[in-house]
Design an enzyme around this catalytic site. Sequence first.
Site, PDB file in Angstrom:
ATOM      1  N   GLU A   1     -10.502   1.999   2.825  1.00 33.48           N
ATOM      2  CA  GLU A   1     -10.689   1.569   1.438  1.00 33.48           C
ATOM      3  C   GLU A   1     -10.513   0.044   1.342  1.00 33.48           C
ATOM      4  OE1 GLU A   1      -7.543   2.919  -1.046  1.00 33.48           O
ATOM      5  OE2 GLU A   1      -8.629   2.560  -2.926  1.00 33.48           O
ATOM      6  N   HIS A   2      -9.396  -0.454   1.883  1.00 34.18           N
ATOM      7  CA  HIS A   2      -9.109  -1.891   1.900  1.00 34.18           C
ATOM      8  C   HIS A   2      -8.987  -2.362   3.344  1.00 34.18           C
ATOM      9  CE1 HIS A   2      -6.907  -0.316  -1.765  1.00 34.18           C
ATOM     10  NE2 HIS A   2      -7.728  -1.193  -2.320  1.00 34.18           N
TER      11      HIS A   2
ATOM     12  N   GLN B   1       0.830  -1.204   0.000  1.00 31.93           N
ATOM     13  CA  GLN B   1       0.000   0.000   0.000  1.00 31.93           C
ATOM     14  C   GLN B   1       0.859   1.246   0.000  1.00 31.93           C
ATOM     15  OE1 GLN B   1      -3.143  -0.890  -0.194  1.00 31.93           O
ATOM     16  NE2 GLN B   1      -3.544   1.217  -0.793  1.00 31.93           N
TER      17      GLN B   1
ATOM     18  N   HIS C   1     -51.792  20.603  -9.030  1.00 32.40           N
ATOM     19  CA  HIS C   1     -51.559  19.170  -8.861  1.00 32.40           C
ATOM     20  C   HIS C   1     -52.895  18.466  -8.584  1.00 32.40           C
ATOM     21  CE1 HIS C   1     -47.389  20.294  -8.634  1.00 32.40           C
ATOM     22  NE2 HIS C   1     -46.992  19.072  -8.313  1.00 32.40           N
TER      23      HIS C   1
ATOM     24  N   ASP D   1      -6.203  -6.056  -6.402  1.00 27.87           N
ATOM     25  CA  ASP D   1      -5.844  -4.999  -7.356  1.00 27.87           C
ATOM     26  C   ASP D   1      -5.879  -5.499  -8.792  1.00 27.87           C
ATOM     27  OD1 ASP D   1      -5.425  -2.993  -5.544  1.00 27.87           O
ATOM     28  OD2 ASP D   1      -3.278  -3.373  -5.318  1.00 27.87           O
TER      29      ASP D   1
ATOM     30  N   HIS E   1       2.488   2.938  -3.169  1.00 26.69           N
ATOM     31  CA  HIS E   1       1.670   3.653  -4.161  1.00 26.69           C
ATOM     32  C   HIS E   1       2.043   5.116  -4.245  1.00 26.69           C
ATOM     33  CE1 HIS E   1      -1.430   1.367  -6.147  1.00 26.69           C
ATOM     34  NE2 HIS E   1      -1.655   0.673  -5.053  1.00 26.69           N
TER      35      HIS E   1
END
Lengths: 431, 431
Positions: free
Chosen positions: A328-329, A260, A421, A362, A263
């Site tokens: 996220e993960h 991770q 209406h 991934d 990245h």
Amino acid sequence: MVRLDSSSPGFRDDFARLLTVKREIAEDVDETVREIIAGVVRGGDAALVDYTRRLDRHGAELTAARIRVGEDEIEAAIRDCPAEALDALRFAAERIESFHAQQVPSDHLGTDALGVTSGWRWTALESVGLYVPGGTASYPSSVLMNALPARVAGVPRLVMAVPMPEGQVNPLVLAAARICGVHEVYRVGGAQAVAALAYGTETIAPVAKIVGPGNAWVAAAKRRVFGQVGIDMIAGPSEVLILADGEANPDWVAADLLAQAEHDAAAQAILITDSRDLADAVEAAVERALAVLPRAEIARASWRDYGAIVVVDDLHGAVPLVDAIAPEHLEIETADADELAAKVRNAGAIFLGAHTPEAIGDYVGGPNHVLPTARSARFSSGLGVIDFMKRTTILRCGPESLRALGPAAITLGRSEGLEGHARSVAIRLNL
Amino acid sequence: MVRLDSSSPGFRDDFARLLTVKREIAEDVDETVREIIAGVVRGGDAALVDYTRRLDRHGAELTAARIRVGEDEIEAAIRDCPAEALDALRFAAERIESFHAQQVPSDHLGTDALGVTSGWRWTALESVGLYVPGGTASYPSSVLMNALPARVAGVPRLVMAVPMPEGQVNPLVLAAARICGVHEVYRVGGAQAVAALAYGTETIAPVAKIVGPGNAWVAAAKRRVFGQVGIDMIAGPSEVLILADGEANPDWVAADLLAQAEHDAAAQAILITDSRDLADAVEAAVERALAVLPRAEIARASWRDYGAIVVVDDLHGAVPLVDAIAPEHLEIETADADELAAKVRNAGAIFLGAHTPEAIGDYVGGPNHVLPTARSARFSSGLGVIDFMKRTTILRCGPESLRALGPAAITLGRSEGLEGHARSVAIRLNL
């Protein structure tokens, strides 16, 4: 890297700080982006070429006739790709496509006891633009993850924009586009590409939605064109949270934290464990692995600035921490991973057991790798097939069912001061 | 109102003009809204009260202790409501709830031929804030349409913010909140209320998502807090498109056009017909109905500035016009309404046949009345249960399935220059 202990007196504040740390400095490019978009709306292809020449390295080579990447160029690029990589891409594409095929939503139409027919119908978007960053962030796996759900949804026109800061497109990106059935590829990037996709030029017909990652200019442009077209979420730096017990392999955990961290210096990797021994062992293992990692500089910065190891008494008791982080993960490397996972409310994707490193997700797991970052898993989901479809609801009354529903509608219309209406119903019932 | 004829030479340009007419002037309140949000983040309840006193009519009466509306006040308001209106609200709520109950998405988990387990799980958002405008735009039906899908989704904390520009809340709005099981009601509005819902104050705990309509300040505040919390779409002025053949009743068609037009001078009502006679008859019927409509001033302005009657040769041939307009509401009053509807790609909601005036869908049909406006039905859907849920994907490999997937993941990781990704897989396979 910070070490936190849930039993220490300052833990609440320390954990709150971990949650609110700003990992991104928003670049203020909004005014420039506004001008670029207005320029492309006014000037079409000529403006698109002009901005590319001015703003992109190697942009000088672009002409209006070369905006679209030719089929021959795509074929040539694919011939340049190593066979092993092409095979791996095709293997990944098949798995991603068959996972997403299970996400196609069902239409529904039924008639209730009052005789009212109602339901909904899902339809694919008429066209989608996929933005792919140029240069080193040009990931073929990202093409698969963005394009395949659109293809599964049945989008009849799938367009890709990819800049060429190095003078050419990454051949594997073009191969991925071909594998996904992308219909048109354009060699433009930045805010000008987003503007072209949203508003159209002579060469590029406008699309209904734009997806895909990008730099600050691309993100600002997507925010600006939202409304004219749909956009996906604006992704922040990537994150992983690993829950591991004392049985976990510290080298495996360290490898996943660094996968991770490599990245982006703004990525975040966090370990929560109920074992002080594992915490110590992972800390040491990270240092060993960093010593031999090619992207060590990036990974080390991420681990130093945003990494964390949190020791807790009980992993089940730590679920509120997980939900607050809303990662996220989420990797769960414990004996009772299923039970723990069932208690978690907020996570983009969960990876169960010691043999499911996040990197599998991934590339080749099947589920999408475009996932909510920066705690947005509290309110949003990863990319999926329904992001490329929309739902139209359907209603049908006959004379009898209108008679059954009408009086309540008339009452509510009048109570809201909307006599028109009420009349549109009353006129049909001679009321 | 413009009359267009698809066979006339200037039709293409005229129709394009109809599509691109700007019906809203964006008020530039962004800087003020930024300051208000920062003020509430810093000052909490005190700032919320201070802004309300300065900005809201009758705001002077607010104190921190009175931010939350008491249960006794809600009870008293409900006692004030006419029994007929309460019954109609309950009838509507039952129908809306049972329609939305059909939208609850399914979880999925399966194991593929390689032994990989994958799927997804839907969970409700942990909390939702519902914004309800004050004054004349305070519609109880809108409370039902926003709150009931959240309740069906299983959101455990549902909060409402409603300002009191007239010194008190519309009793039917409080009744609707009670019927929907709203847990907390706060008498605040504007950008300061949005800020409080997003960031929290001493009295108001923060929520994960904010939904509901509002004025320019509310819309700007929602855009600004997006990311910190989720938001729904930003709704524009309402629209109806009616497809009708020569058999349609011109008075009914006119009533439906005006039911839309009475919402707002920026509303848009369009008729497309293959009958010149119907076109003439509807034009006359609109004038007759306007003469006796209470909100004639608003409806007349809308019809004058944005209304249109388009005569075409063939209604089936007009489907591309429908898809280009991508109307929020589409009424089809023809003998073959189902067939025509099946050809339409872009519409928020479709109302089939002569006995389904759009107003039925506003109140008691069942489907949601929060729908995409301003051509956004090209890429988005009306509000539904999944807007209050999010999907977490799940992946599990064992040693064998990791061996099957791993090599491709390693190849792709290396081809993207992410050696750390490759290693997190390789280390588990002794590669």
